[in-house]
Design an enzyme around this catalytic site. Sequence first.
Site, PDB file in Angstrom:
ATOM      1  N   SER A  28      33.876  37.055  55.695  1.00 14.53           N
ATOM      2  CA  SER A  28      34.959  38.051  55.740  1.00 14.53           C
ATOM      3  C   SER A  28      34.645  39.172  56.718  1.00 14.53           C
ATOM      4  O   SER A  28      33.605  39.829  56.599  1.00 14.53           O
ATOM      5  CB  SER A  28      35.147  38.705  54.369  1.00 14.53           C
ATOM      6  OG  SER A  28      35.555  37.774  53.430  1.00 14.53           O
ATOM      7  N   HIS A  59      40.076  36.064  57.195  1.00 15.55           N
ATOM      8  CA  HIS A  59      39.567  34.726  57.519  1.00 15.55           C
ATOM      9  C   HIS A  59      40.624  34.023  58.371  1.00 15.55           C
ATOM     10  O   HIS A  59      41.707  33.729  57.875  1.00 15.55           O
ATOM     11  CB  HIS A  59      39.334  33.912  56.238  1.00 15.55           C
ATOM     12  CG  HIS A  59      38.087  34.292  55.510  1.00 15.55           C
ATOM     13  ND1 HIS A  59      36.937  33.557  55.597  1.00 15.55           N
ATOM     14  CD2 HIS A  59      37.815  35.333  54.710  1.00 15.55           C
ATOM     15  CE1 HIS A  59      36.004  34.141  54.859  1.00 15.55           C
ATOM     16  NE2 HIS A  59      36.518  35.212  54.306  1.00 15.55           N
ATOM     17  N   HIS A  81      36.731  29.204  49.858  1.00 14.67           N
ATOM     18  CA  HIS A  81      36.034  29.765  48.698  1.00 14.67           C
ATOM     19  C   HIS A  81      36.459  29.038  47.433  1.00 14.67           C
ATOM     20  O   HIS A  81      37.615  28.635  47.285  1.00 14.67           O
ATOM     21  CB  HIS A  81      36.370  31.252  48.535  1.00 14.67           C
ATOM     22  CG  HIS A  81      36.000  32.105  49.691  1.00 14.67           C
ATOM     23  ND1 HIS A  81      36.802  32.229  50.791  1.00 14.67           N
ATOM     24  CD2 HIS A  81      34.908  32.870  49.930  1.00 14.67           C
ATOM     25  CE1 HIS A  81      36.222  33.038  51.660  1.00 14.67           C
ATOM     26  NE2 HIS A  81      35.070  33.446  51.165  1.00 14.67           N
ATOM     27  N   TYR A  83      36.998  30.496  44.681  1.00 10.28           N
ATOM     28  CA  TYR A  83      38.023  31.272  43.954  1.00 10.28           C
ATOM     29  C   TYR A  83      39.439  30.969  44.442  1.00 10.28           C
ATOM     30  O   TYR A  83      40.417  31.302  43.769  1.00 10.28           O
ATOM     31  CB  TYR A  83      37.744  32.788  44.010  1.00 10.28           C
ATOM     32  CG  TYR A  83      37.770  33.416  45.393  1.00 10.28           C
ATOM     33  CD1 TYR A  83      38.952  33.598  46.089  1.00 10.28           C
ATOM     34  CD2 TYR A  83      36.590  33.833  45.999  1.00 10.28           C
ATOM     35  CE1 TYR A  83      38.976  34.176  47.350  1.00 10.28           C
ATOM     36  CE2 TYR A  83      36.592  34.417  47.250  1.00 10.28           C
ATOM     37  CZ  TYR A  83      37.789  34.587  47.920  1.00 10.28           C
ATOM     38  OH  TYR A  83      37.799  35.143  49.161  1.00 10.28           O
ATOM     39  N   GLU A  84      39.560  30.353  45.608  1.00  7.12           N
ATOM     40  CA  GLU A  84      40.899  29.983  46.084  1.00  7.12           C
ATOM     41  C   GLU A  84      41.477  28.831  45.259  1.00  7.12           C
ATOM     42  O   GLU A  84      42.652  28.502  45.402  1.00  7.12           O
ATOM     43  CB  GLU A  84      40.840  29.624  47.573  1.00  7.12           C
ATOM     44  CG  GLU A  84      40.503  30.833  48.444  1.00  7.12           C
ATOM     45  CD  GLU A  84      40.309  30.468  49.915  1.00  7.12           C
ATOM     46  OE1 GLU A  84      41.318  30.313  50.618  1.00  7.12           O
ATOM     47  OE2 GLU A  84      39.141  30.334  50.346  1.00  7.12           O
ATOM     48  N   ALA A 111      29.870  38.739  53.584  1.00  9.75           N
ATOM     49  CA  ALA A 111      29.959  40.139  53.158  1.00  9.75           C
ATOM     50  C   ALA A 111      29.491  40.153  51.710  1.00  9.75           C
ATOM     51  O   ALA A 111      29.883  39.288  50.931  1.00  9.75           O
ATOM     52  CB  ALA A 111      31.399  40.614  53.260  1.00  9.75           C
ATOM     53  N   MET A 209      30.648  35.806  46.991  1.00 11.04           N
ATOM     54  CA  MET A 209      31.411  34.693  46.404  1.00 11.04           C
ATOM     55  C   MET A 209      31.379  33.428  47.266  1.00 11.04           C
ATOM     56  O   MET A 209      32.299  32.609  47.212  1.00 11.04           O
ATOM     57  CB  MET A 209      32.869  35.137  46.198  1.00 11.04           C
ATOM     58  CG  MET A 209      33.002  36.412  45.382  1.00 11.04           C
ATOM     59  SD  MET A 209      34.682  37.035  45.409  1.00 11.04           S
ATOM     60  CE  MET A 209      34.440  38.703  44.771  1.00 11.04           C
ATOM     61  N   SER A 210      30.340  33.292  48.080  1.00  9.78           N
ATOM     62  CA  SER A 210      30.334  32.147  49.001  1.00  9.78           C
ATOM     63  C   SER A 210      28.909  31.656  49.230  1.00  9.78           C
ATOM     64  O   SER A 210      28.020  31.874  48.422  1.00  9.78           O
ATOM     65  CB  SER A 210      30.954  32.574  50.333  1.00  9.78           C
ATOM     66  OG  SER A 210      30.122  33.538  50.965  1.00  9.78           O
ATOM     67  N   ASN A 233      29.030  47.105  50.250  1.00  8.66           N
ATOM     68  CA  ASN A 233      29.205  48.088  49.168  1.00  8.66           C
ATOM     69  C   ASN A 233      27.946  48.090  48.315  1.00  8.66           C
ATOM     70  O   ASN A 233      27.223  47.096  48.267  1.00  8.66           O
ATOM     71  CB  ASN A 233      30.435  47.746  48.315  1.00  8.66           C
ATOM     72  CG  ASN A 233      30.408  46.324  47.798  1.00  8.66           C
ATOM     73  OD1 ASN A 233      30.587  45.362  48.548  1.00  8.66           O
ATOM     74  ND2 ASN A 233      30.160  46.177  46.527  1.00  8.66           N
ATOM     75  N   HIS A 246      38.879  45.325  49.019  1.00  7.94           N
ATOM     76  CA  HIS A 246      38.687  44.284  50.034  1.00  7.94           C
ATOM     77  C   HIS A 246      38.777  44.875  51.441  1.00  7.94           C
ATOM     78  O   HIS A 246      38.065  44.450  52.346  1.00  7.94           O
ATOM     79  CB  HIS A 246      39.694  43.144  49.844  1.00  7.94           C
ATOM     80  CG  HIS A 246      39.458  41.976  50.767  1.00  7.94           C
ATOM     81  ND1 HIS A 246      38.292  41.221  50.717  1.00  7.94           N
ATOM     82  CD2 HIS A 246      40.193  41.455  51.768  1.00  7.94           C
ATOM     83  CE1 HIS A 246      38.349  40.279  51.653  1.00  7.94           C
ATOM     84  NE2 HIS A 246      39.489  40.400  52.307  1.00  7.94           N
TER      85      HIS A 246
HETATM   86  N1  HPA Z   1      30.577  41.387  44.685  1.00  5.76           N
HETATM   87  C1  HPA Z   1      30.979  40.152  45.018  1.00  5.76           C
HETATM   88  N2  HPA Z   1      31.368  39.818  46.245  1.00  5.76           N
HETATM   89  C2  HPA Z   1      31.358  40.764  47.204  1.00  5.76           C
HETATM   90  C3  HPA Z   1      30.957  42.081  46.921  1.00  5.76           C
HETATM   91  C4  HPA Z   1      30.549  42.414  45.598  1.00  5.76           C
HETATM   92  O1  HPA Z   1      30.195  43.550  45.266  1.00  5.76           O
HETATM   93  N3  HPA Z   1      31.069  42.782  48.082  1.00  5.76           N
HETATM   94  C5  HPA Z   1      31.499  41.906  49.025  1.00  5.76           C
HETATM   95  N4  HPA Z   1      31.681  40.693  48.501  1.00  5.76           N
END
Ligand code: HPA
Length: 271
Positions: A28, A59, A81, A83-84, A111, A209-210, A233, A246
């Site tokens: 991302s 993406h 992903h 989650y998709e 990310a 998540m990847s 973050n 996001h």
């Molecule tokens: N958690 C999960 N996925 C992420 C995060 C997070 O804090 N930051 C960027 N992708």
Amino acid sequence: MIEKINETADFLKKKTGMQPRAGIVLGSGLGGLVKSIEVKHSLDYRDIPNFLTSTVEGHAGKLIFGLLEGKEVVAMQGRFHYYEGYPMQQVTFPIRVMKLLGVRTLFLSNAAGGLNPAFEVGDLMLIRDHINMFPENPLRGKNLDALGTRFPEMSETYSRVLIGKAKRIAVDNHIKIQSGVYIGSPGPTLETPAEYRMFRILGADSTGMSTVPEVIVARHMGIECFGISVITNLTEPSEMEKPTTHDEVQNVAETAEPKMTFIFRELIKSL
Ligand code: HPA
């Protein structure tokens, strides 16, 4: 499954005439590396047989063939992903295809949230190891014997040689670099404070998540892996007072992307 992988690989070989040794998966907000590629072919996922289309903002959904530092590469600008809603075999399908195209080393970026209290927003973390928190393993089901063994060995999942080279590149070029363990979880929710604490206790330094599914499939086929998390973050309690969005993840990733691109380029140059 193997027929579909062959069909897609044959299509791409015919279409591009290329035999990339290096594969790249861009996370991302991290697609900027494509600007460094001398692009020979840029294919929308929707025009590739058996490929899914990416639904996530940030993406692009393109498979790029070209030259990076004079080396043939294939790059996914946008990944799939879990989650998709896709089955794991679909999420990791492009990695299977890359193997048949000739890829021997896979470079992945993501990310990620920073769990290690020493991390700062915008840091790069070399992925030393991972923890799979997805509810499924992409190798579950009938083993593709033609591509790899039933019980793949995972003691050096991320190439120590490439991690060592990356550290040297970072130091020589005054790029701040961290290293650590990435924990991959299904999403799409970000974690609760209690979940971030749990991940830290489990031994992880970053979370996203990847990456984990793709790396498992790559290792199954003997592809060497190298990964970088861009810390978008922080997850310490004091940082959790303002929620992570996001947009923020994407903005930080875009700002830090040139550093990551530089390291990928230098490593690919050295292959
Ligand atoms: N958690 C999960 N996925 C992420 C995060 C997070 O804090 N930051 C960027 N992708």
